[in-house]
Design a protein around this motif. Structure first.
Motif, PDB file in Angstrom:
ATOM      1  N   ARG A  62      13.524  21.265 -35.252  1.00 19.13           N
ATOM      2  CA  ARG A  62      14.564  20.375 -35.528  1.00 19.13           C
ATOM      3  C   ARG A  62      14.141  19.058 -36.126  1.00 19.13           C
ATOM      4  O   ARG A  62      13.392  18.366 -35.781  1.00 19.13           O
ATOM      5  N   VAL A  63      14.995  18.635 -37.094  1.00 18.22           N
ATOM      6  CA  VAL A  63      14.466  17.379 -37.864  1.00 18.22           C
ATOM      7  C   VAL A  63      16.128  16.636 -37.633  1.00 18.22           C
ATOM      8  O   VAL A  63      17.099  17.121 -37.667  1.00 18.22           O
ATOM      9  N   PRO A  64      15.833  15.126 -37.441  1.00 18.59           N
ATOM     10  CA  PRO A  64      17.025  14.449 -37.400  1.00 18.59           C
ATOM     11  C   PRO A  64      17.988  14.449 -38.922  1.00 18.59           C
ATOM     12  O   PRO A  64      17.856  13.621 -39.712  1.00 18.59           O
ATOM     13  N   MET A  65      18.561  15.502 -38.980  1.00 20.03           N
ATOM     14  CA  MET A  65      19.381  15.608 -40.323  1.00 20.03           C
ATOM     15  C   MET A  65      20.070  14.538 -40.842  1.00 20.03           C
ATOM     16  O   MET A  65      19.900  14.405 -42.014  1.00 20.03           O
ATOM     17  N   VAL A  66      20.729  13.920 -40.209  1.00 21.20           N
ATOM     18  CA  VAL A  66      21.714  12.864 -40.658  1.00 21.20           C
ATOM     19  C   VAL A  66      21.053  11.686 -41.423  1.00 21.20           C
ATOM     20  O   VAL A  66      20.854  11.436 -42.502  1.00 21.20           O
ATOM     21  N   GLU A  67      19.847  11.374 -40.562  1.00 17.22           N
ATOM     22  CA  GLU A  67      19.129  10.093 -41.065  1.00 17.22           C
ATOM     23  C   GLU A  67      18.264  10.520 -42.393  1.00 17.22           C
ATOM     24  O   GLU A  67      18.130  10.004 -43.390  1.00 17.22           O
ATOM     25  N   LEU A  68      17.650  11.688 -42.210  1.00 14.51           N
ATOM     26  CA  LEU A  68      16.600  12.190 -43.430  1.00 14.51           C
ATOM     27  C   LEU A  68      17.323  12.590 -44.385  1.00 14.51           C
ATOM     28  O   LEU A  68      17.194  12.313 -45.671  1.00 14.51           O
ATOM     29  N   ARG A  69      18.614  13.237 -44.423  1.00 15.52           N
ATOM     30  CA  ARG A  69      19.538  13.326 -45.370  1.00 15.52           C
ATOM     31  C   ARG A  69      19.943  12.423 -46.179  1.00 15.52           C
ATOM     32  O   ARG A  69      19.837  12.151 -47.562  1.00 15.52           O
ATOM     33  N   ALA A  70      20.223  11.451 -45.447  1.00 16.17           N
ATOM     34  CA  ALA A  70      20.969  10.120 -46.041  1.00 16.17           C
ATOM     35  C   ALA A  70      19.591   9.333 -46.931  1.00 16.17           C
ATOM     36  O   ALA A  70      19.768   9.067 -47.768  1.00 16.17           O
ATOM     37  N   PHE A  71      18.418   9.552 -46.347  1.00 20.03           N
ATOM     38  CA  PHE A  71      17.323   8.717 -46.993  1.00 20.03           C
ATOM     39  C   PHE A  71      17.006   9.416 -48.132  1.00 20.03           C
ATOM     40  O   PHE A  71      16.751   8.897 -49.002  1.00 20.03           O
ATOM     41  N   ILE A  72      16.842  10.732 -48.164  1.00 20.99           N
ATOM     42  CA  ILE A  72      16.706  11.550 -49.515  1.00 20.99           C
ATOM     43  C   ILE A  72      17.524  11.251 -50.306  1.00 20.99           C
ATOM     44  O   ILE A  72      17.261  11.116 -51.606  1.00 20.99           O
ATOM     45  N   ASP A  73      18.917  11.259 -50.139  1.00 23.60           N
ATOM     46  CA  ASP A  73      19.816  11.044 -51.163  1.00 23.60           C
ATOM     47  C   ASP A  73      19.765   9.480 -51.770  1.00 23.60           C
ATOM     48  O   ASP A  73      19.952   9.617 -52.890  1.00 23.60           O
ATOM     49  N   LEU A  74      19.213   8.548 -50.923  1.00 29.76           N
ATOM     50  CA  LEU A  74      19.068   7.322 -51.457  1.00 29.76           C
ATOM     51  C   LEU A  74      18.044   7.292 -52.572  1.00 29.76           C
ATOM     52  O   LEU A  74      17.984   6.726 -53.463  1.00 29.76           O
ATOM     53  N   LEU A  75      16.889   8.024 -52.097  1.00 31.49           N
ATOM     54  CA  LEU A  75      15.761   8.258 -52.882  1.00 31.49           C
ATOM     55  C   LEU A  75      16.170   8.828 -54.263  1.00 31.49           C
ATOM     56  O   LEU A  75      15.540   8.337 -55.268  1.00 31.49           O
ATOM     57  N   ARG A  76      16.861   9.876 -54.098  1.00 32.41           N
ATOM     58  CA  ARG A  76      17.331  10.492 -55.558  1.00 32.41           C
ATOM     59  C   ARG A  76      18.215   9.579 -56.382  1.00 32.41           C
ATOM     60  O   ARG A  76      17.686   9.648 -57.383  1.00 32.41           O
ATOM     61  N   GLU A  77      18.892   8.552 -55.792  1.00 31.19           N
ATOM     62  CA  GLU A  77      19.825   7.717 -56.452  1.00 31.19           C
ATOM     63  C   GLU A  77      18.727   6.709 -57.072  1.00 31.19           C
ATOM     64  O   GLU A  77      18.991   6.218 -58.104  1.00 31.19           O
ATOM     65  N   ARG A  78      17.999   6.265 -56.182  1.00 33.07           N
ATOM     66  CA  ARG A  78      17.240   5.014 -56.581  1.00 33.07           C
ATOM     67  C   ARG A  78      16.115   5.269 -57.580  1.00 33.07           C
ATOM     68  O   ARG A  78      15.692   4.265 -58.454  1.00 33.07           O
ATOM     69  N   PHE A  79      15.618   6.267 -57.283  1.00 30.69           N
ATOM     70  CA  PHE A  79      14.657   6.733 -58.440  1.00 30.69           C
ATOM     71  C   PHE A  79      14.965   7.640 -59.558  1.00 30.69           C
ATOM     72  O   PHE A  79      14.266   7.986 -60.294  1.00 30.69           O
ATOM     73  N   ASP A  80      16.215   8.201 -59.277  1.00 28.40           N
ATOM     74  CA  ASP A  80      17.016   8.830 -60.676  1.00 28.40           C
ATOM     75  C   ASP A  80      16.344   9.975 -60.747  1.00 28.40           C
ATOM     76  O   ASP A  80      16.137  10.484 -61.916  1.00 28.40           O
ATOM     77  N   VAL A  81      15.712  10.742 -59.726  1.00 26.84           N
ATOM     78  CA  VAL A  81      15.075  11.991 -59.706  1.00 26.84           C
ATOM     79  C   VAL A  81      15.885  13.056 -58.786  1.00 26.84           C
ATOM     80  O   VAL A  81      15.918  12.413 -57.635  1.00 26.84           O
ATOM     81  N   PRO A  82      15.793  14.258 -59.143  1.00 25.93           N
ATOM     82  CA  PRO A  82      16.251  15.257 -58.299  1.00 25.93           C
ATOM     83  C   PRO A  82      15.426  15.752 -56.956  1.00 25.93           C
ATOM     84  O   PRO A  82      16.001  16.082 -56.009  1.00 25.93           O
ATOM     85  N   TYR A  83      14.256  15.286 -57.224  1.00 28.55           N
ATOM     86  CA  TYR A  83      13.234  15.523 -56.083  1.00 28.55           C
ATOM     87  C   TYR A  83      12.398  14.573 -55.831  1.00 28.55           C
ATOM     88  O   TYR A  83      10.814  14.545 -56.265  1.00 28.55           O
ATOM     89  N   PRO A  84      12.798  13.608 -55.062  1.00 25.94           N
ATOM     90  CA  PRO A  84      11.880  12.321 -55.231  1.00 25.94           C
ATOM     91  C   PRO A  84      10.705  12.427 -54.122  1.00 25.94           C
ATOM     92  O   PRO A  84       9.809  11.621 -54.296  1.00 25.94           O
ATOM     93  N   LEU A  85      10.727  13.555 -53.179  1.00 26.22           N
ATOM     94  CA  LEU A  85       9.475  13.678 -52.511  1.00 26.22           C
ATOM     95  C   LEU A  85       8.528  14.345 -53.143  1.00 26.22           C
ATOM     96  O   LEU A  85       7.271  14.561 -52.677  1.00 26.22           O
ATOM     97  N   ALA A  86       8.752  15.001 -54.351  1.00 29.60           N
ATOM     98  CA  ALA A  86       7.737  15.528 -55.209  1.00 29.60           C
ATOM     99  C   ALA A  86       7.378  14.797 -56.384  1.00 29.60           C
ATOM    100  O   ALA A  86       6.942  15.376 -57.361  1.00 29.60           O
ATOM    101  N   ASP A  87       7.743  13.504 -56.212  1.00 29.33           N
ATOM    102  CA  ASP A  87       7.347  12.321 -57.367  1.00 29.33           C
ATOM    103  C   ASP A  87       6.470  11.477 -56.777  1.00 29.33           C
ATOM    104  O   ASP A  87       6.643  11.152 -55.781  1.00 29.33           O
TER     105      ASP A  87
END
Length: 223
Positions: free
Chosen positions: A73-98
């Protein structure tokens, strides 16, 4: 034209095996799930896609989540929100692979962590002595990735930083390899009785390469 990040490289089962995570865990990260009448969105995808294939970018990003989690189990709500913010702020679809979030963009990552209410156990960066540094899990992930500019071009599946074993999306269909030779092929040659010198001569590799390949394959089978 499908970019290398968007290319479907692995089945879900094969990706889980290479990452050493339960397939159910990887499926949860990719597709989300419904539990007790509540729907949980994916972490690594904006929406469930169905099917059982995994793109290169999803595989690499799952490698980071693996550094943080050894359970289902991963803390879905927080991680999902965090990755969505990274997508938006770096303007890339895969921010963790950037590469940028781990290097020049640490301040943006810190801001996204705070805005998402991310638990400190899952942060990518931390303030240490007035400096923004990668946390141990994100630093361990960073070191396992081969970067081509800002894109993840390869991944070291062996936790040993000295290992030459690499997973490359354009080499051997993403199978672990050393200098283009599949580690599984090397292991099979060892299983039929060839010694390391003979295998090295056959594939024009160093004996050390053969030993690394065998160590990796044997550890996979022992896991």
């Amino acid at each position: 034209m499908v970019s290398v990040l968007e290319r479907e490289v692995f089945s879900e089962a094969e990706a889980a095996r290479l990452l050493r995570v339960a397939q159910s865990t990887l499926h949860y990260w990719l597709e989300g799930e419904e539990r007790r009448g509540k729907s949980y969105k994916p972490i690594l995808r904006t929406e469930p896609r169905g099917g059982r294939s995994v793109t290169w970018a999803e595989f690499v990003e799952a490698g980071l989540l693996r550094e943080y989690r050894r359970t289902h189990r991963v803390p879905m709500v927080e991680l999902r929100a965090f990755i969505d913010l990274l997508r938006e702020r770096f303007d890339v679809p895969y921010p963790l692979a950037d590469r940028r979030p781990y290097v020049a963009g640490r301040k943006l990552v810190l801001e996204a962590q705070t805005a998402a209410g991310l638990d400190p156990d899952y942060c990518l960066v931390a303030v240490v002595g007035g400096q923004l540094l990668l946390t141990p899990p994100s630093a361990a992930f960073w070191e396992r990735v081969t970067w081509d500019g800002d894109l993840a071009a390869g991944w070291r599946p062996d936790p040993n930083p000295q290992s030459p074993v690499r997973i490359l999306p354009d080499v051997r269909f993403g199978r672990p390899s050393i200098k283009g030779i599949s580690t599984e092929t090397i292991w099979e040659q060892d299983e039929v009785g060839l010694d390391v010198g003979e295998i090295a001569d056959t594939y024009q590799l160093d004996i050390a390469d053969i030993r690394w390949a065998l160590a990796y394959e044997n550890s996979q089978r022992a896991a």
